[in-house]
Design a protein around this motif. Structure first.
Motif, PDB file in Angstrom:
ATOM      1  N   ARG A  56      -6.168  -6.464  -2.049  1.00  0.00           N
ATOM      2  CA  ARG A  56      -6.948  -7.556  -1.460  1.00  0.00           C
ATOM      3  C   ARG A  56      -6.884  -8.854  -2.263  1.00  0.00           C
ATOM      4  O   ARG A  56      -6.736  -9.949  -1.684  1.00  0.00           O
ATOM      5  N   ASP A 112      -4.997   1.103   5.309  1.00  0.00           N
ATOM      6  CA  ASP A 112      -6.218   1.159   4.500  1.00  0.00           C
ATOM      7  C   ASP A 112      -6.784  -0.242   4.276  1.00  0.00           C
ATOM      8  O   ASP A 112      -6.068  -1.153   3.869  1.00  0.00           O
ATOM      9  N   ARG A 113      -8.072  -0.414   4.579  1.00  0.00           N
ATOM     10  CA  ARG A 113      -8.745  -1.675   4.283  1.00  0.00           C
ATOM     11  C   ARG A 113     -10.132  -1.426   3.683  1.00  0.00           C
ATOM     12  O   ARG A 113     -10.970  -2.320   3.664  1.00  0.00           O
ATOM     13  N   LEU A 148       0.828  -1.203   0.000  1.00  0.00           N
ATOM     14  CA  LEU A 148       0.000   0.000   0.000  1.00  0.00           C
ATOM     15  C   LEU A 148       0.868   1.261   0.000  1.00  0.00           C
ATOM     16  O   LEU A 148       0.568   2.230  -0.716  1.00  0.00           O
ATOM     17  N   TYR A 161      -7.102  -0.432  -2.083  1.00  0.00           N
ATOM     18  CA  TYR A 161      -6.908  -1.705  -1.373  1.00  0.00           C
ATOM     19  C   TYR A 161      -7.759  -2.809  -1.984  1.00  0.00           C
ATOM     20  O   TYR A 161      -7.280  -3.918  -2.245  1.00  0.00           O
TER      21      TYR A 161
END
Length: 342
Positions: A217, A206-207, A197, A212
């Motif tokens: 992911r 960050d999710r 990231l 992401y």
């Protein structure tokens, strides 16, 4: 940590249990620390001022304190007055060591297998289905295999659920019993995800953004799945702990995975850990992970996108961990098994 109100909280009951065990506040704190250490919990300070605050009702015990109290007093949360019981929840913990036969061979193994089977029936609820019974049989079989003989056919078990639902703790419980490889997505990929990231110009924690979700992911889950298959190819069953939100919402994804496994003689079980938003927030706040900051800062927005009432249609088994009930029962079962076998 923010105190969260729990309907049915009766602080006096905790003091009654301590006194019934003949413990001073100092002695209870010492035993709480020992229990936490034995079970791999974040050891609470457990000084007498903290325990006094719990018993007086000025401070609601955090999740690791409640787990340690339950283990110390061999009771569950409703019995200790921490909350109201869930509908149908057994408030008196069964399978206590006094109810089980003394460790004598071969009865020891049978007693342990019975405890495991009863626990899984309770956390999965009723009515049972073919997939639930199949996983239960495999878990008990894995226990017996560790102490005798069982099926050598590997199984891939996916344990999904929202952040803070208890999926990692339930996965550890299954791994403790079975000896199957325990693979947690965050443990396997977090360092890589954060560095990736940053290299893409994003926030390492960050999710939730498109960066992401689209760029990082998919690689996270690919690493997790390929690590699982490295184990399965050599005959080692694996338990995967990850949200699996998008994956379990896609029947085609589950079908492809099942077919891929079937072609290699591997069984598949999909477990969903259900929890209530209040308990999830409490645990997320407790663990204090930077990746959860956005969720906590935007809690209502985050929660509005969750479906906590039903399980994905692709889940074979739902573990009801509302108010931490399933994890509390898992803790009790671990303690009982240790007492049987030592």
């Amino acid at each position: 940590m923010k105190t969260i109100h729990r309907p049915g909280w009766q602080p006096l009951v905790l003091r009654q249990h301590r006194e019934a065990h003949g413990l001073t506040l100092e002695a209870a704190g010492d035993q709480l620390r020992q229990v936490a250490s034995r079970h791999g919990l974040t050891a609470p300070a457990a000084n007498f001022q903290t325990l006094w605050a719990h018993e007086q009702g000025s401070v609601y015990p955090g999740p690791h304190y409640r787990r340690a109290y339950c283990l110390l007093y061999q009771a569950n949360e409703p019995t200790l007055g921490f909350r109201l019981p869930l509908p149908g929840e057994i408030t008196q913990v069964e399978n206590s060591i006094s109810d089980l036969p003394q460790p004598t061979d071969p009865a020891t193994d049978n007693a342990a297998a019975q405890v495991i089977e009863q626990t899984l029936h309770k956390v999965a609820g009723a009515p049972s289905n073919a997939e639930q019974n199949a996983l239960l049989n495999r878990v008990v079989d894995a226990w017996r295999r560790r102490h005798g003989h069982g099926s050598p056919k590997p199984i891939l078990t996916l344990v999904g659920g929202y952040a803070g639902s208890g999926k990692t703790e339930f996965s550890r419980f299954l791994s403790d019993i079975t000896g199957w490889a325990f693979l947690d997505k965050d443990s396997l990929t977090r360092a890589m995800v954060e560095r990736l990231l940053i290299s893409l110009g994003g926030d390492p924690h960050d999710r939730h953004t498109e960066l992401y979700l689209s760029e990082v992911r998919p690689l996270e889950y690919r690493c997790l799945m390929e690590t699982a298959f490295d184990n399965l190819k050599v005959g080692t069953s694996a338990i995967l702990s990850a949200p699996f939100i998008a994956e379990l919402a896609d029947p085609d994804w589950v079908c492809r995975l099942t077919n891929r496994c079937a072609a290699r003689g591997i069984d598949v079980a999909v477990v969903w850990v259900r929890c209530d938003p209040e308990s999830m927030r409490e645990y997320i706040e407790f663990r204090g992970a930077p990746r959860d900051a956005w969720k906590l800062d935007n809690w209502q927005t985050y929660v509005s996108g969750l479906n906590t009432e039903t399980s994905p249609s692709t889940a074979h088994i739902t573990v009801d961990n509302r108010l931490g009930a399933a994890i509390s029962l898992a803790d009790q079962t671990r303690e009982t098994l240790k007492r049987i076998l030592t």
